[in-house]
Scaffold this motif. Structure first.
Motif, PDB file in Angstrom:
ATOM      1  N   LEU A   1     -14.960  -9.711   1.270  1.00 23.54           N
ATOM      2  CA  LEU A   1     -14.152 -10.926   1.405  1.00 23.54           C
ATOM      3  C   LEU A   1     -14.671 -11.826   2.521  1.00 23.54           C
ATOM      4  O   LEU A   1     -14.652 -13.055   2.397  1.00 23.54           O
TER       5      LEU A   1
ATOM      6  N   HIS B   1     -13.448  -4.265   1.007  1.00 21.88           N
ATOM      7  CA  HIS B   1     -12.748  -5.383   1.655  1.00 21.88           C
ATOM      8  C   HIS B   1     -13.691  -6.245   2.494  1.00 21.88           C
ATOM      9  O   HIS B   1     -13.441  -7.423   2.701  1.00 21.88           O
TER      10      HIS B   1
ATOM     11  N   ALA C   1     -11.683  -2.618   8.582  1.00 23.30           N
ATOM     12  CA  ALA C   1     -11.327  -2.926   7.190  1.00 23.30           C
ATOM     13  C   ALA C   1     -10.794  -1.671   6.508  1.00 23.30           C
ATOM     14  O   ALA C   1     -11.283  -0.571   6.764  1.00 23.30           O
TER      15      ALA C   1
END
Length: 181
Positions: free
Chosen positions: A24, A21, A16
């Protein structure tokens, strides 16, 4: 995110682009913030708390900072990283940075700093005195059955090692792990 996974740069530990991130994948909002900026951290955590209280669920906050010291007492960070980078990051230390911010706005003075240092030291000393005055607990109590269902062989080994050490034996030479199978 102190940018290190012990002796490996954090960016080499995951695919990532940021830790934020990763939120998510869990259906969460992910926020990235300067972890050395007291006011930015306050704002971002305040938003996350407000969101959660409004029923919006948790927020993953990636506080970006830097570990300027060794990972632990057996670590030597100078072996695997450039010390110049650690020195560079020292200028972003949150305490003096926030203190400078307050001082330039006439919200913090040397007298106030001294007062806080005296008050904080007294608070720490009082807390330490309270902790030291507590009756010592039996270290073996950490293995009480209400904490673990089936402890498994590894925990039974740790329990026997601690018992041996508390009785003055060397747990690494006086316990036969095969006997725990």
């Amino acid at each position: 995110n102190n940018q290190w996974a012990i002796s490996t740069p954090a960016h080499r530990q995951h695919a990532a682009p940021t830790f934020a991130h990763k939120a998510l994948a869990h259906g969460l909002p992910g926020e990235r913030v300067d972890g050395n900026d007291v006011l930015a951290m306050y704002q971002k955590t305040r938003e996350a708390v407000d969101r959660a209280r409004a029923g919006g669920g948790p927020t993953l906050i990636e506080a970006v900072t830097y570990r300027v010291v060794d990972h632990n007492t057996s670590d030597s960070a100078e072996v695997y990283r450039d010390q110049a980078l650690a020195e560079h990051w020292k200028q972003f230390d949150p305490r003096p940075r926030f203190e400078a911010y307050l001082t330039t706005r006439s919200l913090f003075t040397d007298a106030l700093r001294e007062q806080y240092e005296v008050e904080c030291l007294a608070e720490v000393q009082a807390a330490a005195a309270r902790a030291l005055a507590l009756p010592r607990s039996d270290p073996m109590s950490m293995f009480d059955s209400q904490l673990f269902g089936d402890p498994g062989w590894a925990l039974r080994l740790q329990q026997r090692e601690l018992a041996a050490e508390l009785n003055g034996a060397n747990p690494f030479t006086s316990i036969d792990p095969e006997a725990l199978a």
